[in-house]
Scaffold this active site. Structure first.
Site, PDB file in Angstrom:
ATOM      1  N   ARG A 279      10.220   6.793   4.960  1.00 14.34           N
ATOM      2  CA  ARG A 279       9.335   7.237   3.860  1.00 14.34           C
ATOM      3  C   ARG A 279       7.886   7.277   4.318  1.00 14.34           C
TER       4      ARG A 279
ATOM      5  N   PHE B 155      -3.474   9.872   9.755  1.00 11.05           N
ATOM      6  CA  PHE B 155      -4.619   9.731   8.841  1.00 11.05           C
ATOM      7  C   PHE B 155      -5.399   8.487   9.233  1.00 11.05           C
TER       8      PHE B 155
ATOM      9  N   GLU C 279     -10.259   0.652   9.739  1.00 10.90           N
ATOM     10  CA  GLU C 279     -10.843   0.291  11.039  1.00 10.90           C
ATOM     11  C   GLU C 279     -10.637  -1.201  11.269  1.00 10.90           C
TER      12      GLU C 279
ATOM     13  N   ILE D  80      -2.779   2.789  12.393  1.00  8.61           N
ATOM     14  CA  ILE D  80      -2.598   4.170  11.971  1.00  8.61           C
ATOM     15  C   ILE D  80      -1.153   4.630  12.208  1.00  8.61           C
TER      16      ILE D  80
ATOM     17  N   CYS E 125      -6.500  11.562  -1.083  1.00 14.52           N
ATOM     18  CA  CYS E 125      -5.250  11.558  -0.305  1.00 14.52           C
ATOM     19  C   CYS E 125      -4.435  10.317  -0.668  1.00 14.52           C
TER      20      CYS E 125
ATOM     21  N   ASN F 229      -4.312   8.794  -3.443  1.00 16.74           N
ATOM     22  CA  ASN F 229      -3.627   8.984  -4.739  1.00 16.74           C
ATOM     23  C   ASN F 229      -2.230   9.560  -4.523  1.00 16.74           C
TER      24      ASN F 229
ATOM     25  N   ALA G 202      -0.315   9.539  -1.760  1.00 14.82           N
ATOM     26  CA  ALA G 202       0.612   8.659  -1.030  1.00 14.82           C
ATOM     27  C   ALA G 202       1.021   7.462  -1.887  1.00 14.82           C
TER      28      ALA G 202
ATOM     29  N   ARG H 227      32.236 -12.033  -0.736  1.00 12.32           N
ATOM     30  CA  ARG H 227      32.078 -13.333  -0.069  1.00 12.32           C
ATOM     31  C   ARG H 227      32.716 -14.422  -0.946  1.00 12.32           C
TER      32      ARG H 227
ATOM     33  N   GLU I 270      -2.028   1.122   1.853  1.00 12.17           N
ATOM     34  CA  GLU I 270      -2.329   1.999   0.701  1.00 12.17           C
ATOM     35  C   GLU I 270      -2.989   1.217  -0.435  1.00 12.17           C
TER      36      GLU I 270
HETATM   37  P1  TGC Z   1     -16.110   3.781  -5.561  1.00 15.11           P
HETATM   38  O1  TGC Z   1     -17.577   3.506  -5.463  1.00 15.11           O
HETATM   39  O2  TGC Z   1     -15.331   3.345  -6.747  1.00 15.11           O
HETATM   40  O3  TGC Z   1     -15.894   5.366  -5.366  1.00 15.11           O
HETATM   41  C1  TGC Z   1     -16.466   6.101  -4.292  1.00 15.11           C
HETATM   42  C2  TGC Z   1     -16.207   7.571  -4.568  1.00 15.11           C
HETATM   43  O4  TGC Z   1     -14.795   7.831  -4.485  1.00 15.11           O
HETATM   44  C3  TGC Z   1     -14.322   8.317  -5.759  1.00 15.11           C
HETATM   45  N1  TGC Z   1     -13.005   7.701  -5.983  1.00 15.11           N
HETATM   46  C4  TGC Z   1     -11.881   8.396  -6.039  1.00 15.11           C
HETATM   47  N2  TGC Z   1     -11.635   9.702  -5.936  1.00 15.11           N
HETATM   48  C5  TGC Z   1     -10.358  10.096  -6.024  1.00 15.11           C
HETATM   49  N3  TGC Z   1      -9.335   9.229  -6.195  1.00 15.11           N
HETATM   50  C6  TGC Z   1      -9.542   7.900  -6.300  1.00 15.11           C
HETATM   51  N4  TGC Z   1      -8.509   7.062  -6.437  1.00 15.11           N
HETATM   52  C7  TGC Z   1     -10.856   7.429  -6.225  1.00 15.11           C
HETATM   53  N5  TGC Z   1     -11.420   6.194  -6.259  1.00 15.11           N
HETATM   54  C8  TGC Z   1     -12.738   6.380  -6.119  1.00 15.11           C
HETATM   55  C9  TGC Z   1     -15.358   7.864  -6.779  1.00 15.11           C
HETATM   56  O5  TGC Z   1     -15.352   8.683  -7.900  1.00 15.11           O
HETATM   57  C10 TGC Z   1     -16.639   8.011  -5.980  1.00 15.11           C
HETATM   58  O6  TGC Z   1     -16.942   9.374  -5.909  1.00 15.11           O
HETATM   59  P2  TGC Z   1     -18.487   9.863  -5.888  1.00 15.11           P
HETATM   60  O7  TGC Z   1     -18.376  11.333  -5.767  1.00 15.11           O
HETATM   61  O8  TGC Z   1     -19.093   9.374  -7.161  1.00 15.11           O
HETATM   62  O9  TGC Z   1     -19.106   9.202  -4.691  1.00 15.11           O
HETATM   63  O10 TGC Z   1     -15.421   3.233  -4.272  1.00 15.11           O
HETATM   64  P3  TGC Z   1     -15.453   1.809  -3.605  1.00 15.11           P
HETATM   65  O11 TGC Z   1     -15.908   1.967  -2.207  1.00 15.11           O
HETATM   66  O12 TGC Z   1     -16.131   0.804  -4.479  1.00 15.11           O
HETATM   67  O13 TGC Z   1     -13.864   1.579  -3.567  1.00 15.11           O
HETATM   68  C11 TGC Z   1     -13.224   0.731  -4.330  1.00 15.11           C
HETATM   69  C12 TGC Z   1     -11.741   0.489  -3.883  1.00 15.11           C
HETATM   70  C13 TGC Z   1     -11.560  -0.982  -3.569  1.00 15.11           C
HETATM   71  C14 TGC Z   1     -10.872   0.863  -5.067  1.00 15.11           C
HETATM   72  C15 TGC Z   1     -11.362   1.327  -2.647  1.00 15.11           C
HETATM   73  O14 TGC Z   1     -12.161   0.966  -1.582  1.00 15.11           O
HETATM   74  C16 TGC Z   1      -9.904   1.178  -2.250  1.00 15.11           C
HETATM   75  O15 TGC Z   1      -9.021   1.797  -2.811  1.00 15.11           O
HETATM   76  N6  TGC Z   1      -9.610   0.341  -1.185  1.00 15.11           N
HETATM   77  C17 TGC Z   1      -8.292   0.258  -0.627  1.00 15.11           C
HETATM   78  C18 TGC Z   1      -8.254   0.943   0.711  1.00 15.11           C
HETATM   79  C19 TGC Z   1      -6.937   1.593   1.006  1.00 15.11           C
HETATM   80  O16 TGC Z   1      -6.113   1.796   0.133  1.00 15.11           O
HETATM   81  N7  TGC Z   1      -6.732   2.008   2.243  1.00 15.11           N
HETATM   82  C20 TGC Z   1      -5.546   2.706   2.601  1.00 15.11           C
HETATM   83  C21 TGC Z   1      -5.638   3.272   3.986  1.00 15.11           C
HETATM   84  S1  TGC Z   1      -4.412   4.494   4.359  1.00 15.11           S
HETATM   85  C22 TGC Z   1      -2.967   3.642   4.459  1.00 15.11           C
HETATM   86  O17 TGC Z   1      -2.851   2.497   4.203  1.00 15.11           O
HETATM   87  C23 TGC Z   1      -1.807   4.445   4.866  1.00 15.11           C
HETATM   88  S2  TGC Z   1      -0.319   3.612   4.927  1.00 15.11           S
HETATM   89  C24 TGC Z   1       0.589   4.852   5.532  1.00 15.11           C
HETATM   90  C25 TGC Z   1       2.029   4.763   5.425  1.00 15.11           C
HETATM   91  O18 TGC Z   1       2.603   5.093   4.346  1.00 15.11           O
HETATM   92  O19 TGC Z   1       2.645   4.454   6.483  1.00 15.11           O
HETATM   93  P1  FAD Z   2      -8.266  -6.911   4.436  1.00 17.72           P
HETATM   94  O1  FAD Z   2      -8.997  -5.836   3.711  1.00 17.72           O
HETATM   95  O2  FAD Z   2      -9.002  -7.676   5.473  1.00 17.72           O
HETATM   96  O3  FAD Z   2      -7.670  -7.912   3.367  1.00 17.72           O
HETATM   97  C1  FAD Z   2      -7.154  -9.196   3.710  1.00 17.72           C
HETATM   98  C2  FAD Z   2      -6.806  -9.924   2.410  1.00 17.72           C
HETATM   99  O4  FAD Z   2      -7.997 -10.061   1.599  1.00 17.72           O
HETATM  100  C3  FAD Z   2      -5.798  -9.149   1.539  1.00 17.72           C
HETATM  101  O5  FAD Z   2      -4.952 -10.045   0.868  1.00 17.72           O
HETATM  102  C4  FAD Z   2      -6.697  -8.446   0.531  1.00 17.72           C
HETATM  103  O6  FAD Z   2      -6.042  -8.121  -0.695  1.00 17.72           O
HETATM  104  C5  FAD Z   2      -7.772  -9.509   0.307  1.00 17.72           C
HETATM  105  N1  FAD Z   2      -9.000  -8.910  -0.196  1.00 17.72           N
HETATM  106  C6  FAD Z   2      -9.826  -8.016   0.409  1.00 17.72           C
HETATM  107  N2  FAD Z   2     -10.824  -7.669  -0.407  1.00 17.72           N
HETATM  108  C7  FAD Z   2     -10.626  -8.360  -1.570  1.00 17.72           C
HETATM  109  C8  FAD Z   2     -11.318  -8.423  -2.816  1.00 17.72           C
HETATM  110  N3  FAD Z   2     -12.412  -7.693  -3.058  1.00 17.72           N
HETATM  111  N4  FAD Z   2     -10.820  -9.240  -3.772  1.00 17.72           N
HETATM  112  C9  FAD Z   2      -9.694  -9.971  -3.575  1.00 17.72           C
HETATM  113  N5  FAD Z   2      -8.984  -9.938  -2.421  1.00 17.72           N
HETATM  114  C10 FAD Z   2      -9.466  -9.146  -1.436  1.00 17.72           C
HETATM  115  N6  FAD Z   2      -4.527   2.673   7.384  1.00 17.72           N
HETATM  116  C11 FAD Z   2      -4.857   3.976   7.593  1.00 17.72           C
HETATM  117  O7  FAD Z   2      -6.015   4.370   7.464  1.00 17.72           O
HETATM  118  N7  FAD Z   2      -3.894   4.873   7.984  1.00 17.72           N
HETATM  119  C12 FAD Z   2      -2.605   4.534   8.170  1.00 17.72           C
HETATM  120  O8  FAD Z   2      -1.769   5.383   8.514  1.00 17.72           O
HETATM  121  C13 FAD Z   2      -2.233   3.158   7.963  1.00 17.72           C
HETATM  122  N8  FAD Z   2      -0.959   2.756   8.200  1.00 17.72           N
HETATM  123  C14 FAD Z   2      -0.644   1.424   8.129  1.00 17.72           C
HETATM  124  C15 FAD Z   2       0.613   0.988   8.532  1.00 17.72           C
HETATM  125  C16 FAD Z   2       0.941  -0.371   8.511  1.00 17.72           C
HETATM  126  C17 FAD Z   2       2.274  -0.822   8.988  1.00 17.72           C
HETATM  127  C18 FAD Z   2      -0.014  -1.302   8.014  1.00 17.72           C
HETATM  128  C19 FAD Z   2       0.322  -2.766   7.934  1.00 17.72           C
HETATM  129  C20 FAD Z   2      -1.278  -0.885   7.621  1.00 17.72           C
HETATM  130  C21 FAD Z   2      -1.613   0.478   7.688  1.00 17.72           C
HETATM  131  N9  FAD Z   2      -2.902   0.925   7.370  1.00 17.72           N
HETATM  132  C22 FAD Z   2      -3.251   2.243   7.562  1.00 17.72           C
HETATM  133  C23 FAD Z   2      -3.949  -0.047   7.043  1.00 17.72           C
HETATM  134  C24 FAD Z   2      -3.905  -0.556   5.609  1.00 17.72           C
HETATM  135  O9  FAD Z   2      -4.335   0.390   4.696  1.00 17.72           O
HETATM  136  C25 FAD Z   2      -4.770  -1.818   5.538  1.00 17.72           C
HETATM  137  O10 FAD Z   2      -4.083  -2.824   6.253  1.00 17.72           O
HETATM  138  C26 FAD Z   2      -5.066  -2.260   4.127  1.00 17.72           C
HETATM  139  O11 FAD Z   2      -5.908  -1.340   3.470  1.00 17.72           O
HETATM  140  C27 FAD Z   2      -5.680  -3.655   4.060  1.00 17.72           C
HETATM  141  O12 FAD Z   2      -6.723  -3.800   4.965  1.00 17.72           O
HETATM  142  P2  FAD Z   2      -6.760  -5.061   5.991  1.00 17.72           P
HETATM  143  O13 FAD Z   2      -5.423  -5.171   6.620  1.00 17.72           O
HETATM  144  O14 FAD Z   2      -7.936  -4.886   6.848  1.00 17.72           O
HETATM  145  O15 FAD Z   2      -6.923  -6.309   5.058  1.00 17.72           O
END
Ligand code: TGC
Ligand code: FAD
Length: 409
Positions: A108, A147, A151, A182, A263, A265, A267, A293, A388
């Site tokens: 997935r 993607f 960092e 990544i 993006c 949203n 995923a 069992r 995510e």
């Molecule tokens: P914030 O100040 O709230 O917003 C900044 C700008 O972004 C806009 N925005 C959104 N737009 C579309 N969809 C959303 N869900 C949006 N959320 C915010 C917002 O309107 C604003 O736009 P503008 O034009 O006014 O500048 O943002 P913040 O920096 O305070 O962020 C808050 C927070 C904690 C929710 C955000 O940083 C967050 O979601 N953190 C989690 C990071 C994360 O999910 N990383 C994932 C990395 S990719 C991955 O994990 C792939 S796994 C792959 C696999 O399936 O194998």
């Molecule tokens: P941190 O942000 O350092 O967080 C550590 C702990 O602190 C967590 O429990 C977290 O919830 C907590 N924490 C952080 N901030 C707060 C807060 N404000 N309040 C309360 N608790 C908080 N990223 C990509 O860009 N692309 C990919 O393709 C991708 N694939 C991945 C595949 C795998 C197998 C894994 C494990 C990760 C992948 N990621 C990818 C990265 C993933 O999105 C991050 O690991 C995730 O966003 C969390 O970041 P971090 O690991 O640095 O944890």
């Protein structure tokens, strides 16, 4: 005489049988086309993924060749329109995610990253030339995307990223920085890399998305080793050292964090469905095991404590499926708000992990070996819980939505 209340509550007239594997008949909420598509992916998972995934997990590999098989089934970018994509509904995409993750979260993940994180930004924010160059090959699985947002020092707070892009005198972009964790990084043909721009330049420091062909000088993607979760998935670092890209490598239609978050949203929506598949697979494995069992001269399914576990698991899987289908219908109607996506990602992944842990206990010692699927799913779900947006981050997104107060910092 019309129907009386007595008639309506006549239990003898109600169907008595239930399907232990679809207790609330959630299939009845799906159209015929959705059931057909779901069954096609389920069969593919049975034939192509389940027989091999235990071995892939043990070896820590995900065969690149699977990309073309996903492509020929129409699973890559499947809810996008045109450019070789299948153009299905969001619900259909979700159902495919459920089936793939019933095989393994790694399968997935591959499909999520390719469709929602790499193809979606090109489709939504790319130029016509970029779409033509990349999307048809990616839909077919001939080209693989990744993607790069996270960092080493910037995970939950991606706005703090350090990877940067500056324009030199020739108009080319020069990228420097590193991305971490990544998915598909080392097997990708193109990386969608998010980077901050020069605060003094025309973009005033805004984050922009760049399409980085992975054979460009200065780019490398070393594999991350020693994972005990999501082993049937490629996870990599991306290193960018003075990577020179032409001016048109930037995604022209988006600037700022809205780009990468849009993006996510897509995923996260897919994960709301996918995690139900992993939970369902664990429940089914535990039910089957408990019926076969024998201890104390009877199947362990006959013990009240085991039945409580099985019922809790079944109820959780059904709740999670109902939630996923509801979110799918809202997304297709164009009414799904981003905090509602967080509700699905947060609650269904947490639920799936609880189900997996309960299932593992039912399997006893067999629950700790990859001869059975449960501990593989359980370990995978630890990654799904974190990526995510971690469970905590989604909790805070919901907290912000109901109180109006952002508690991220
Ligand atoms: P914030 O100040 O709230 O917003 C900044 C700008 O972004 C806009 N925005 C959104 N737009 C579309 N969809 C959303 N869900 C949006 N959320 C915010 C917002 O309107 C604003 O736009 P503008 O034009 O006014 O500048 O943002 P913040 O920096 O305070 O962020 C808050 C927070 C904690 C929710 C955000 O940083 C967050 O979601 N953190 C989690 C990071 C994360 O999910 N990383 C994932 C990395 S990719 C991955 O994990 C792939 S796994 C792959 C696999 O399936 O194998
Ligand atoms: P941190 O942000 O350092 O967080 C550590 C702990 O602190 C967590 O429990 C977290 O919830 C907590 N924490 C952080 N901030 C707060 C807060 N404000 N309040 C309360 N608790 C908080 N990223 C990509 O860009 N692309 C990919 O393709 C991708 N694939 C991945 C595949 C795998 C197998 C894994 C494990 C990760 C992948 N990621 C990818 C990265 C993933 O999105 C991050 O690991 C995730 O966003 C969390 O970041 P971090 O690991 O640095 O944890």
């Amino acid at each position: 005489m019309g129907p009386s209340i007595a008639n309506m509550t006549d239990h003898a007239a109600l169907p008595q049988a239930v399907d232990p594997l679809d207790f609330l008949a959630t299939d009845s909420l799906l159209s015929e086309t959705e059931v057909m598509l779901r069954d096609t992916v389920r069969q593919f998972v049975r034939n192509r993924i389940l027989p091999e995934v235990g071995e892939w997990f043990d070896q820590g590999i995900f065969p690149k060749e699977m990309a073309k098989e996903f492509g020929s089934l129409g699973l890559l970018g499947m809810h996008l329109e045109g450019y070789g994509c299948a153009g299905t509904s969001a619900t259909a995409y979700g159902l495919a995610c459920t089936e793939l993750e019933a095989g393994d979260s790694g399968a997935r993940s591959f499909v999520s990253v390719q469709g929602s994180l790499a193809m979606f930004p090109i489709h939504a924010f790319g130029s016509e030339d970029q779409k033509q160059q990349w999307l048809p090959g990616m839909a077919a699985g001939e080209l693989i995307g990744c993607f790069g947002l996270t960092e080493p020092d910037s995970g939950s707070d991606p706005s703090s990223m350090r990877t940067n892009a500056r324009k030199d005198a020739s108009g080319d972009w020069i990228l420097n920085g590193a991305k971490m964790w990544i998915t598909n990084g080392s097997i990708a043909d193109v990386a969608v890399v998010w980077a901050t721009t020069d605060p003094e330049g025309p973009d005033k420091g805004a984050v922009r998305g760049f399409l980085v062909p992975t054979d460009v000088a200065g780019f490398s993607a070393p594999l991350i080793h020693r994972k005990v979760s999501l082993r049937a998935s490629v996870t990599s670092e991306l290193i960018l050292q003075d990577v020179r890209l032409p001016a048109d490598a930037v995604l022209p239609e988006v600037s700022g964090m809205r780009g990468p978050f849009s993006c996510l949203n897509e995923a996260r929506f897919g994960i709301s469905f996918g995690s139900v598949g992993a939970a369902r697979a664990c429940y089914e494995a535990a039910l089957d095991y408990s019926l076969n069992r024998v201890q104390f001269n009877q199947p362990i399914a006959g013990f009240q404590l085991t039945q409580k576990k099985l019922v809790d698991m079944m109820v959780k899987v059904q709740h999670a499926m109902l939630l996923a289908i509801h979110l799918g219908r809202m997304k297709d109607a164009g009414t799904l708000a981003t905090p509602q996506i967080s509700f699905g990602k947060m609650d269904n992944v947490r639920t799936a992990l609880e189900v997996a842990r309960e299932a593992r206990s039912i399997l006893g010692a067999n629950g700790i070996t990859t001869e059975y699927p449960v501990i593989r799913h359980m370990n995978n779900l630890e990654s799904v819980y974190t990526y995510e947006g971690t469970n905590e981050i989604h909790t805070l997104i919901l907290g912000n939505a109901i109180t109006g107060i952002a508690a991220f910092s």
